[in-house]
Design a protein around this motif. Sequence first.
Motif, PDB file in Angstrom:
ATOM      1  N   ALA A  99       0.829  -1.208   0.000  1.00  0.00           N
ATOM      2  CA  ALA A  99       0.000   0.000   0.000  1.00  0.00           C
ATOM      3  C   ALA A  99       0.865   1.262   0.000  1.00  0.00           C
ATOM      4  O   ALA A  99       0.591   2.209  -0.724  1.00  0.00           O
ATOM      5  CB  ALA A  99      -0.940  -0.007   1.196  1.00  0.00           C
ATOM      6  N   GLU A 100       1.905   1.275   0.792  1.00  0.00           N
ATOM      7  CA  GLU A 100       2.838   2.402   0.888  1.00  0.00           C
ATOM      8  C   GLU A 100       4.257   1.856   0.878  1.00  0.00           C
ATOM      9  O   GLU A 100       4.482   0.712   1.263  1.00  0.00           O
ATOM     10  CB  GLU A 100       2.597   3.185   2.178  1.00  0.00           C
ATOM     11  N   SER A 101       5.216   2.676   0.502  1.00  0.00           N
ATOM     12  CA  SER A 101       6.593   2.196   0.371  1.00  0.00           C
ATOM     13  C   SER A 101       7.180   1.697   1.687  1.00  0.00           C
ATOM     14  O   SER A 101       8.074   0.861   1.688  1.00  0.00           O
ATOM     15  CB  SER A 101       7.481   3.288  -0.215  1.00  0.00           C
ATOM     16  N   HIS A 102       6.696   2.166   2.821  1.00  0.00           N
ATOM     17  CA  HIS A 102       7.241   1.745   4.112  1.00  0.00           C
ATOM     18  C   HIS A 102       6.523   0.507   4.676  1.00  0.00           C
ATOM     19  O   HIS A 102       6.933  -0.030   5.683  1.00  0.00           O
ATOM     20  CB  HIS A 102       7.160   2.891   5.123  1.00  0.00           C
ATOM     21  N   GLU A 103       5.457   0.054   4.033  1.00  0.00           N
ATOM     22  CA  GLU A 103       4.698  -1.100   4.516  1.00  0.00           C
ATOM     23  C   GLU A 103       5.201  -2.389   3.863  1.00  0.00           C
ATOM     24  O   GLU A 103       5.779  -2.361   2.779  1.00  0.00           O
ATOM     25  CB  GLU A 103       3.213  -0.911   4.213  1.00  0.00           C
ATOM     26  N   PRO A 104       4.968  -3.536   4.510  1.00  0.00           N
ATOM     27  CA  PRO A 104       5.402  -4.809   3.912  1.00  0.00           C
ATOM     28  C   PRO A 104       4.534  -5.192   2.711  1.00  0.00           C
ATOM     29  O   PRO A 104       3.389  -4.758   2.600  1.00  0.00           O
ATOM     30  CB  PRO A 104       5.215  -5.812   5.053  1.00  0.00           C
ATOM     31  N   TYR A 105       5.108  -5.994   1.825  1.00  0.00           N
ATOM     32  CA  TYR A 105       4.336  -6.540   0.706  1.00  0.00           C
ATOM     33  C   TYR A 105       3.362  -7.588   1.242  1.00  0.00           C
ATOM     34  O   TYR A 105       3.706  -8.362   2.123  1.00  0.00           O
ATOM     35  CB  TYR A 105       5.257  -7.198  -0.321  1.00  0.00           C
ATOM     36  N   ARG A 106       2.151  -7.596   0.693  1.00  0.00           N
ATOM     37  CA  ARG A 106       1.163  -8.625   1.041  1.00  0.00           C
ATOM     38  C   ARG A 106       1.078  -9.614  -0.109  1.00  0.00           C
ATOM     39  O   ARG A 106       1.072  -9.224  -1.274  1.00  0.00           O
ATOM     40  CB  ARG A 106      -0.198  -7.986   1.280  1.00  0.00           C
ATOM     41  N   HIS A 107       0.996 -10.877   0.218  1.00  0.00           N
ATOM     42  CA  HIS A 107       1.003 -11.958  -0.765  1.00  0.00           C
ATOM     43  C   HIS A 107      -0.412 -12.470  -1.009  1.00  0.00           C
ATOM     44  O   HIS A 107      -1.187 -12.657  -0.071  1.00  0.00           O
ATOM     45  CB  HIS A 107       1.887 -13.097  -0.235  1.00  0.00           C
ATOM     46  N   TYR A 108      -0.742 -12.678  -2.299  1.00  0.00           N
ATOM     47  CA  TYR A 108      -2.032 -13.244  -2.691  1.00  0.00           C
ATOM     48  C   TYR A 108      -1.794 -14.304  -3.761  1.00  0.00           C
ATOM     49  O   TYR A 108      -1.039 -14.072  -4.699  1.00  0.00           O
ATOM     50  CB  TYR A 108      -2.956 -12.175  -3.290  1.00  0.00           C
TER      51      TYR A 108
END
Length: 111
Positions: A57-66
């Motif tokens: 969602a934002e550059s400082h947030e972790p990637y979410r996997h789907y």
Amino acid sequence: MGNNEMNSTIGVYQWRERRILFTARLPGLGFYDCSFLSSDYSFGLCGKDLVHFWTQAESHEPYRHYRGSTNLFPSQLQMTSIACVDGAVVTGSTSGALWLWEGRVLVKRVE
């Protein structure tokens, strides 16, 4: 992206700063292509019987996997390429067909 018999690893590397931003391990299932999609905040990976997506969602947030959902289509689709074309995610399969995705859901075969 790296493959071996036991595991596969995907990573996002910020080459200018020489810094790893993200890594993930997946079962060693034979991956064929990986690409950033509509921005630097989303990428996809395709391979034998699967498509995976990661978003941030934002550059400082972790990637979410789907994991991609192919419920309405043949389960033995072998996707060999993934790309973003005019804002739409498209995969190509070994049959030569192109497939259109909305989010993580496979919605139709491109004619």
